[in-house]
Design a protein around this motif. Structure first.
Motif, PDB file in Angstrom:
ATOM      1  N   THR A  33      47.331  20.851  26.174  1.00 56.74           N
ATOM      2  CA  THR A  33      46.961  22.178  25.680  1.00 56.74           C
ATOM      3  C   THR A  33      46.376  23.055  26.778  1.00 56.74           C
ATOM      4  O   THR A  33      46.279  24.266  26.618  1.00 56.74           O
ATOM      5  CB  THR A  33      45.958  22.078  24.519  1.00 56.74           C
ATOM      6  N   SER A  34      45.977  22.471  27.905  1.00 58.38           N
ATOM      7  CA  SER A  34      45.369  23.242  28.984  1.00 58.38           C
ATOM      8  C   SER A  34      46.366  23.686  30.054  1.00 58.38           C
ATOM      9  O   SER A  34      46.012  24.478  30.922  1.00 58.38           O
ATOM     10  CB  SER A  34      44.258  22.428  29.649  1.00 58.38           C
ATOM     11  N   VAL A  35      47.585  23.194  29.997  1.00 55.00           N
ATOM     12  CA  VAL A  35      48.584  23.548  31.020  1.00 55.00           C
ATOM     13  C   VAL A  35      48.820  25.057  31.089  1.00 55.00           C
ATOM     14  O   VAL A  35      48.828  25.635  32.181  1.00 55.00           O
ATOM     15  CB  VAL A  35      49.888  22.758  30.816  1.00 55.00           C
ATOM     16  N   PRO A  36      49.012  25.768  29.956  1.00 59.60           N
ATOM     17  CA  PRO A  36      49.217  27.221  30.065  1.00 59.60           C
ATOM     18  C   PRO A  36      48.033  27.938  30.709  1.00 59.60           C
ATOM     19  O   PRO A  36      48.224  28.861  31.506  1.00 59.60           O
ATOM     20  CB  PRO A  36      49.398  27.668  28.603  1.00 59.60           C
ATOM     21  N   ASP A  37      46.810  27.532  30.385  1.00 56.16           N
ATOM     22  CA  ASP A  37      45.629  28.138  30.998  1.00 56.16           C
ATOM     23  C   ASP A  37      45.584  27.856  32.493  1.00 56.16           C
ATOM     24  O   ASP A  37      45.206  28.712  33.291  1.00 56.16           O
ATOM     25  CB  ASP A  37      44.353  27.620  30.336  1.00 56.16           C
ATOM     26  N   CYS A  38      45.960  26.649  32.858  1.00 53.11           N
ATOM     27  CA  CYS A  38      45.992  26.270  34.272  1.00 53.11           C
ATOM     28  C   CYS A  38      46.985  27.131  35.048  1.00 53.11           C
ATOM     29  O   CYS A  38      46.686  27.618  36.133  1.00 53.11           O
ATOM     30  CB  CYS A  38      46.339  24.791  34.391  1.00 53.11           C
ATOM     31  N   ILE A  39      48.160  27.324  34.473  1.00 50.10           N
ATOM     32  CA  ILE A  39      49.190  28.133  35.142  1.00 50.10           C
ATOM     33  C   ILE A  39      48.726  29.582  35.266  1.00 50.10           C
ATOM     34  O   ILE A  39      48.888  30.206  36.325  1.00 50.10           O
ATOM     35  CB  ILE A  39      50.525  28.023  34.393  1.00 50.10           C
ATOM     36  N   ALA A  40      48.130  30.127  34.206  1.00 50.15           N
ATOM     37  CA  ALA A  40      47.628  31.502  34.260  1.00 50.15           C
ATOM     38  C   ALA A  40      46.541  31.637  35.323  1.00 50.15           C
ATOM     39  O   ALA A  40      46.530  32.616  36.089  1.00 50.15           O
ATOM     40  CB  ALA A  40      47.097  31.917  32.893  1.00 50.15           C
ATOM     41  N   SER A  41      45.636  30.675  35.402  1.00 51.30           N
ATOM     42  CA  SER A  41      44.579  30.715  36.414  1.00 51.30           C
ATOM     43  C   SER A  41      45.152  30.596  37.814  1.00 51.30           C
ATOM     44  O   SER A  41      44.688  31.261  38.750  1.00 51.30           O
ATOM     45  CB  SER A  41      43.570  29.596  36.172  1.00 51.30           C
ATOM     46  N   ALA A  45      44.695  33.427  40.651  1.00 52.25           N
ATOM     47  CA  ALA A  45      43.993  32.990  41.863  1.00 52.25           C
ATOM     48  C   ALA A  45      44.839  33.275  43.100  1.00 52.25           C
ATOM     49  O   ALA A  45      44.316  33.695  44.133  1.00 52.25           O
ATOM     50  CB  ALA A  45      43.665  31.508  41.783  1.00 52.25           C
ATOM     51  N   ARG A  46      46.152  33.077  42.993  1.00 50.71           N
ATOM     52  CA  ARG A  46      47.041  33.374  44.128  1.00 50.71           C
ATOM     53  C   ARG A  46      47.123  34.867  44.412  1.00 50.71           C
ATOM     54  O   ARG A  46      47.482  35.262  45.505  1.00 50.71           O
ATOM     55  CB  ARG A  46      48.429  32.800  43.882  1.00 50.71           C
ATOM     56  N   GLN A  47      46.814  35.690  43.425  1.00 55.20           N
ATOM     57  CA  GLN A  47      46.779  37.136  43.616  1.00 55.20           C
ATOM     58  C   GLN A  47      45.444  37.592  44.184  1.00 55.20           C
ATOM     59  O   GLN A  47      45.215  38.783  44.353  1.00 55.20           O
ATOM     60  CB  GLN A  47      47.052  37.851  42.288  1.00 55.20           C
ATOM     61  N   GLY A  48      44.564  36.634  44.459  1.00 51.60           N
ATOM     62  CA  GLY A  48      43.268  36.955  45.035  1.00 51.60           C
ATOM     63  C   GLY A  48      42.190  37.264  44.013  1.00 51.60           C
ATOM     64  O   GLY A  48      41.134  37.779  44.359  1.00 51.60           O
ATOM     65  N   LEU A  49      42.451  36.961  42.766  1.00 51.20           N
ATOM     66  CA  LEU A  49      41.486  37.243  41.699  1.00 51.20           C
ATOM     67  C   LEU A  49      40.834  35.945  41.225  1.00 51.20           C
ATOM     68  O   LEU A  49      40.985  35.533  40.074  1.00 51.20           O
ATOM     69  CB  LEU A  49      42.192  37.949  40.534  1.00 51.20           C
ATOM     70  N   GLY A  50      40.094  35.324  42.125  1.00 52.91           N
ATOM     71  CA  GLY A  50      39.453  34.047  41.820  1.00 52.91           C
ATOM     72  C   GLY A  50      38.471  34.136  40.672  1.00 52.91           C
ATOM     73  O   GLY A  50      38.352  33.211  39.865  1.00 52.91           O
ATOM     74  N   ASP A  51      37.754  35.270  40.592  1.00 55.39           N
ATOM     75  CA  ASP A  51      36.796  35.421  39.491  1.00 55.39           C
ATOM     76  C   ASP A  51      37.506  35.435  38.145  1.00 55.39           C
ATOM     77  O   ASP A  51      37.019  34.881  37.159  1.00 55.39           O
ATOM     78  CB  ASP A  51      35.946  36.672  39.673  1.00 55.39           C
ATOM     79  N   MET A  52      38.686  36.031  38.109  1.00 57.52           N
ATOM     80  CA  MET A  52      39.457  36.056  36.870  1.00 57.52           C
ATOM     81  C   MET A  52      39.975  34.658  36.523  1.00 57.52           C
ATOM     82  O   MET A  52      40.024  34.278  35.350  1.00 57.52           O
ATOM     83  CB  MET A  52      40.617  37.034  36.997  1.00 57.52           C
TER      84      MET A  52
END
Length: 157
Positions: A33-41, A45-52
């Motif tokens: 159930t956490s895979v979609p959240d992991c992919i979104a994060s 994160a690769r876009q430079g939005l670590g806080d998001m």
């Protein structure tokens, strides 16, 4: 495929292999159930939005816990059987909650020590932290530290 069917399939696999439901839940169901959240994060994160990315993971877990527990319990006690009480059949729940809160505290501490940067070193740290969490959870479920669960039922031959 709905969540009930997924849960049933995982339960059957766990029962067949002699793995308790709680361990199946904290490993396979949680990961699935956490895979979609992991992919979104990962994407943000690769876009430079670590806080998001961090906010997404923490917010998703808080939502899963509060809504995932609160809505079914609320429906049961307000709509299905008004005024009823939902019994929690887990003597190990206190230990699990302490482990969860400790993991969150150590994660925030690790991010702080790493100067609020998400890098490879922090990734390894949280993976090791998750492995330690799983080990302790499994040891608790198998009654290594204290007696919290009855032994699993055995099939008669």
């Amino acid at each position: 495929m709905n969540d009930t069917l997924k849960y049933t399939e995982v339960t059957i696999v766990g029962y067949t292999l002699g793995i308790p439901d709680v361990i199946m839940g904290i490993t396979f169901l949680a990961a699935g159930t956490s895979v979609p959240d992991c992919i979104a994060s990962l994407i943000v994160a690769r876009q430079g939005l670590g806080d998001m990315a961090v906010s997404n993971t923490i917010g998703s877990n808080v939502f899963d816990i509060l809504v995932g527990l609160g809505v079914p319990w609320g429906i049961q006690t307000m709509a299905v059987n008004y005024g009823s009480v939902v019994q929690i059949n887990s003597k190990g729940l206190v230990y699990s909650v302490v482990l969860l809160l400790g993991s969150v505290a150590l994660t925030v501490l690790g991010i702080h020590v790493n100067r609020w940067r998400l890098d490879f070193k922090l990734g390894i740290y949280v993976l090791v932290l998750y492995a330690v969490f799983l080990c302790f959870s499994i040891l608790i479920e198998y009654n290594v530290f204290t007696f919290v669960n009855l032994p699993m039922c055995q099939d008669e031959l």
